[in-house]
Enzyme design. Structure first.
Site, mmCIF file in Angstrom:
data_model
loop_
_atom_site.group_PDB
_atom_site.id
_atom_site.type_symbol
_atom_site.label_atom_id
_atom_site.label_comp_id
_atom_site.label_asym_id
_atom_site.label_seq_id
_atom_site.Cartn_x
_atom_site.Cartn_y
_atom_site.Cartn_z
ATOM 1 C CG ASP A 94 -2.044 -1.005 1.140
ATOM 2 O OD1 ASP A 94 -1.906 -1.981 0.375
ATOM 3 O OD2 ASP A 94 -3.052 -0.834 1.853
ATOM 4 C CE LYS A 158 -5.057 2.185 2.642
ATOM 5 N NZ LYS A 158 -3.901 1.510 3.277
ATOM 6 C CE LYS A 187 -6.650 -1.109 2.741
ATOM 7 N NZ LYS A 187 -5.308 -1.646 3.079
#
Length: 228
Positions: A94, A158, A187
């Site tokens: 991430d 995300k 996400k």
């Protein structure tokens, strides 16, 4: 959408990113993830090897954060961090986008940063999520960041680090879904503390949820009914 508790758990990256996290706190997070069979455990890079070992024998991924939480590391540093994390057992990366360059309209710099980390991640067969930190962006910047994430070859876009002024918002997830189309993954992360919060993100279009309150949310779902 109707989900079983087990299906809801597989939306969740069970997260422990607190700077004060101790080895005991990390081990507790791993044990909770194993109990509920979440999608992953998301931790800072220092803990990757420990978490990877703790998840042996499960299908739960080890997820870590890169250039976190500001995104202002050099691209070379992000690539090094990525390779080191994967070598230590990370399955999912991430990465925080370069927020300052995005806000400066330097899209080529943002794109190059994403591409470099995507190439490093995919060269080792792993998955990349790009954190765009919506709390700091205008709607136009959110759209542009989402589109650059797709163009850069990442696997997910995300919403948030969870360390800025706010976390995920359903309206941002919907905006991102419009920007990336129906198939690219999203996400939502940060600020989800209840079953209602989690379901709102899924209904808005999220494919994964970054949550530290996974246990509370799943226990709430279990208490309500066998399906939610």
């Amino acid at each position: 959408m109707t989900l079983t508790v087990a299906q809801l758990a597989k939306y969740m990256d069970h997260t422990m990113l607190k700077p004060e996290a101790t080895s005991a706190m990390i081990d507790k997070t791993v044990a909770e993830a194993r109990k509920y069979n979440t999608a992953s455990v998301c931790i800072n890079p220092y803990w990757v090897a420990r978490v990877h070992k703790g998840l042996e024998g499960t299908d739960i991924a080890t997820c870590t954060v890169i250039g976190f939480p500001l995104g202002a590391s050099t691209t070379a540093t992000k690539v090094f961090e990525t390779n080191d994390a994967i070598d230590n057992g990370a399955d999912e990366i991430d990465m925080v986008v370069n927020i300052g360059e995005l806000k400066s309209n330097h899209d080529e710099a943002v794109l190059a940063d994403i591409k470099a980390v995507a190439e490093a991640t995919h060269a080792k067969g792993k998955l990349l999520k790009v954190i765009i930190e919506n709390a700091l962006l205008t709607d136009e910047e959110k759209r542009r960041a989402s589109e650059l994430t797709v163009k850069g070859g990442a696997d997910f876009v995300k919403t948030s680090t969870g360390f800025s002024t706010s976390g995920a918002k359903a309206e941002d997830v919907r905006l991102m879904r419009e920007a990336v189309g129906p198939d690219f993954k999203i996400k939502a992360a940060g600020g989800m503390h209840s079953l209602k919060d989690a379901l709102a993100m899924i209904d808005a279009g999220a494919n994964r949820l970054g949550v530290s309150a996974s246990v509370a949310i799943l226990e709430e779902a279990k208490a309500q009914t066998a399906t939610v």
